[in-house]
Design a protein around this motif. Structure first.
Motif, PDB file in Angstrom:
ATOM      1  N   ARG A  64      -9.867  -2.105  -4.333  1.00 47.61           N
ATOM      2  CA  ARG A  64      -9.775  -2.087  -5.804  1.00 47.61           C
ATOM      3  C   ARG A  64      -8.793  -3.153  -6.295  1.00 47.61           C
ATOM      4  O   ARG A  64      -9.049  -3.842  -7.285  1.00 47.61           O
ATOM      5  CB  ARG A  64      -9.331  -0.704  -6.287  1.00 47.61           C
ATOM      6  N   LYS A  65      -7.651  -3.280  -5.594  1.00 53.73           N
ATOM      7  CA  LYS A  65      -6.629  -4.246  -6.013  1.00 53.73           C
ATOM      8  C   LYS A  65      -7.145  -5.679  -5.876  1.00 53.73           C
ATOM      9  O   LYS A  65      -6.934  -6.516  -6.747  1.00 53.73           O
ATOM     10  CB  LYS A  65      -5.364  -4.040  -5.175  1.00 53.73           C
ATOM     11  N   VAL A 117       0.863  -4.300  -6.748  1.00 52.55           N
ATOM     12  CA  VAL A 117       0.939  -5.772  -6.807  1.00 52.55           C
ATOM     13  C   VAL A 117       0.505  -6.197  -8.203  1.00 52.55           C
ATOM     14  O   VAL A 117      -0.620  -5.922  -8.607  1.00 52.55           O
ATOM     15  CB  VAL A 117      -0.005  -6.420  -5.757  1.00 52.55           C
ATOM     16  N   SER A 118       1.395  -6.846  -8.954  1.00 51.10           N
ATOM     17  CA  SER A 118       1.016  -7.265 -10.307  1.00 51.10           C
ATOM     18  C   SER A 118       0.199  -8.564 -10.230  1.00 51.10           C
ATOM     19  O   SER A 118       0.391  -9.378  -9.328  1.00 51.10           O
ATOM     20  CB  SER A 118       2.256  -7.452 -11.184  1.00 51.10           C
ATOM     21  N   LYS A 119      -0.703  -8.756 -11.189  1.00 51.69           N
ATOM     22  CA  LYS A 119      -1.613  -9.917 -11.176  1.00 51.69           C
ATOM     23  C   LYS A 119      -0.865 -11.232 -11.378  1.00 51.69           C
ATOM     24  O   LYS A 119      -1.361 -12.296 -11.049  1.00 51.69           O
ATOM     25  CB  LYS A 119      -2.681  -9.757 -12.263  1.00 51.69           C
ATOM     26  N   GLN A 120       0.355 -11.153 -11.927  1.00 51.08           N
ATOM     27  CA  GLN A 120       1.136 -12.365 -12.191  1.00 51.08           C
ATOM     28  C   GLN A 120       2.105 -12.691 -11.046  1.00 51.08           C
ATOM     29  O   GLN A 120       2.800 -13.697 -11.093  1.00 51.08           O
ATOM     30  CB  GLN A 120       1.953 -12.211 -13.487  1.00 51.08           C
ATOM     31  N   ILE A 164      -7.445  -8.499  -8.784  1.00 50.84           N
ATOM     32  CA  ILE A 164      -6.754  -9.787  -8.716  1.00 50.84           C
ATOM     33  C   ILE A 164      -7.753 -10.952  -8.815  1.00 50.84           C
ATOM     34  O   ILE A 164      -7.540 -11.923  -9.542  1.00 50.84           O
ATOM     35  CB  ILE A 164      -5.922  -9.893  -7.408  1.00 50.84           C
ATOM     36  N   MET A 165      -8.870 -10.837  -8.085  1.00 55.26           N
ATOM     37  CA  MET A 165      -9.859 -11.931  -8.038  1.00 55.26           C
ATOM     38  C   MET A 165     -10.783 -11.937  -9.261  1.00 55.26           C
ATOM     39  O   MET A 165     -11.438 -12.944  -9.553  1.00 55.26           O
ATOM     40  CB  MET A 165     -10.723 -11.819  -6.770  1.00 55.26           C
ATOM     41  N   GLU A 166     -10.862 -10.775  -9.954  1.00 55.27           N
ATOM     42  CA  GLU A 166     -11.755 -10.617 -11.118  1.00 55.27           C
ATOM     43  C   GLU A 166     -13.201 -10.926 -10.749  1.00 55.27           C
ATOM     44  O   GLU A 166     -13.930 -11.597 -11.488  1.00 55.27           O
ATOM     45  CB  GLU A 166     -11.273 -11.486 -12.298  1.00 55.27           C
ATOM     46  N   ILE A 167     -13.576 -10.504  -9.552  1.00 54.23           N
ATOM     47  CA  ILE A 167     -14.953 -10.674  -9.060  1.00 54.23           C
ATOM     48  C   ILE A 167     -15.448  -9.313  -8.591  1.00 54.23           C
ATOM     49  O   ILE A 167     -14.766  -8.642  -7.809  1.00 54.23           O
ATOM     50  CB  ILE A 167     -15.009 -11.680  -7.878  1.00 54.23           C
ATOM     51  N   ASN A 168     -16.624  -8.897  -9.062  1.00 51.52           N
ATOM     52  CA  ASN A 168     -17.132  -7.559  -8.730  1.00 51.52           C
ATOM     53  C   ASN A 168     -17.901  -7.563  -7.403  1.00 51.52           C
ATOM     54  O   ASN A 168     -19.083  -7.268  -7.346  1.00 51.52           O
ATOM     55  CB  ASN A 168     -18.012  -7.034  -9.870  1.00 51.52           C
ATOM     56  N   ILE A 205       0.862  -1.192   0.000  1.00 53.85           N
ATOM     57  CA  ILE A 205       0.000   0.000   0.000  1.00 53.85           C
ATOM     58  C   ILE A 205       0.893   1.235   0.000  1.00 53.85           C
ATOM     59  O   ILE A 205       1.887   1.273   0.726  1.00 53.85           O
ATOM     60  CB  ILE A 205      -0.918   0.009   1.254  1.00 53.85           C
ATOM     61  N   PRO A 206       0.584   2.283  -0.793  1.00 55.03           N
ATOM     62  CA  PRO A 206       1.399   3.506  -0.768  1.00 55.03           C
ATOM     63  C   PRO A 206       1.409   4.123   0.630  1.00 55.03           C
ATOM     64  O   PRO A 206       0.411   4.059   1.354  1.00 55.03           O
ATOM     65  CB  PRO A 206       0.695   4.431  -1.766  1.00 55.03           C
TER      66      PRO A 206
END
Length: 389
Positions: free
Chosen positions: A111-112, A77-80, A116-120, A65-66
């Motif tokens: 938001r992150k 945090v990158s998704k990969q 990452i989870m691709e779930i809204n 976190i910033p």
């Protein structure tokens, strides 16, 4: 536990005054889930609170976190990455001392997680346990107004409407002193009568008479009795500290106590410079005089056996995090030999190097200063914020 068994998503907030057993509850949940083979991530806003949880880390360290988040900031945090995979696999995420964090940090994490989870769903459908006490330290807004401080609270976040609050009420820590527990509760709820200017009267048993400047030394003697005889006693050092709201008071108290402490004094000076200042516009003396919170002092005075606190995350897996307390076992020009005082690695010997530390944006300097120093400061006295949890 029902939510986890049914594989549902939910955000809980465990609300309880200090001493009602929040940390005990988190540790029980973590142990139960990990024993059953689940992955549980434990984080906290303050370093001391993080070291009390098995495998705990500060949330800024764990989720990138910033340090100064705003309404549009995101966690790096990158998704990969391996961290993203850990978040996907985690059954539960615990965040202790949540009221201390700015709501922008909570929203950037939300938001992150969605990304990452691709779930809204809030936090990507994860089970999240926030915990803390709004009677204690809230998010710090430097030089902020009351309205700005309230706006920074997590209860003002749009995510708060999804939170289910659970309340702990019985004070377990002072179970043998109900009168004290009720007194603390009245102060926290704002029900204790004021004398004037929002000041309350302390019972005589809790206060010391002010008899001029010498009273400070009386207070030190009360908190650190027979200091000379306990110079290398780790248990003695971890069980006591002086708390004060302001960094300047912490520095003065630490200076007074280290002067009374037995043994030879090691004086370690920092090297300060301004980032990109190739023309040396700023004098060393001026840079040395700057002492923002979060940075070690220019002149670090240490003695063998003195308690110190780490100010940066050096090796989180070994619990060398911001807020870890240690005891100085030896001092050299380029390394400090120290022993960890708290957590599961208590008693482990470590070597701490000098590292370059940068000032952050909210220090309000017209430049970025780099201080090359050991990332520690004395911890006879701490600020209340640093000791939260």
């Amino acid at each position: 536990m029902t939510v986890i068994d049914r594989k549902e998503s939910m955000i809980f907030f465990v609300d309880g005054p200090g001493g009602t057993g929040k940390t005990f509850l988190y540790r029980t949940i973590l142990a139960t889930l990990r024993k059953a083979g689940h992955i549980a991530i434990a984080t906290a806003t303050s370093g001391i609170a993080a070291t009390l949880l098995p495998g705990g880390r500060t949330e800024h360290s764990r989720f990138k976190i910033p340090l100064t988040p705003n309404a549009s900031s995101t966690c790096s945090v990158s998704k990969q990455s391996d961290l993203a995979e850990l978040i996907r696999r985690a059954t539960i995420i615990i965040r202790d001392e949540a009221p201390m964090v700015n709501r922008c940090a909570l929203e950037s994490l939300g938001r992150k997680f969605k990304d990452i989870m691709e779930i809204n769903l809030p936090f990507g459908g994860k089970v999240l346990i926030l915990g803390g006490d709004f009677r204690q330290v809230l998010s710090v807004v430097p030089k902020g107004t009351m309205a700005e401080m309230i706006d920074a609270c997590i209860v003002k976040s749009p995510l708060w409407k999804n939170v289910k609050a659970l309340h702990l009420k019985q004070n377990m820590r002072s179970i043998n002193d109900e009168e004290f527990a009720e007194y603390i509760q009245r102060i926290g709820d704002g029900n204790e009568p004021f004398i004037m200017d929002d000041l309350i009267k302390l019972p005589p048993s809790m206060a010391m008479q002010w008899e001029g400047h010498h009273s400070i030394y009386n207070l030190i003697d009360q908190v650190f009795p027979s200091l000379q005889e306990h110079a290398n006693d780790a248990r003695y050092m971890v069980d006591r500290t002086l708390l004060t709201p302001i960094n300047d008071d912490v520095e003065q108290l630490n200076a007074k106590i280290i002067s009374q402490f037995p043994g030879d004094e090691f004086t370690l000076h920092s090297f300060d410079e301004v980032e990109g200042d190739n023309n040396h516009l700023y004098q060393q003396e001026f840079l040395n005089s700057i002492s923002p919170g979060g940075l070690p002092p220019h002149i670090l005075r240490l003695k063998k056996g003195a308690p110190i606190m780490l100010l940066r995350n050096i090796d989180p897996k070994a619990e060398l995090c911001n807020g870890t307390r240690l005891i100085c076992r030896g001092c050299f020009n380029n390394v400090i030999d120290a022993e960890i005082l708290t957590g599961q690695y208590s008693g482990t010997r470590v070597f701490l190097p000098r590292i370059p530390l940068k000032t952050i944006e909210n220090v309000h300097l017209p430049f970025v200063m780099i201080r090359r120093q050991f990332p520690v400061r004395l911890s006879f006295a701490l600020t209340i914020n640093k000791a939260q949890g």
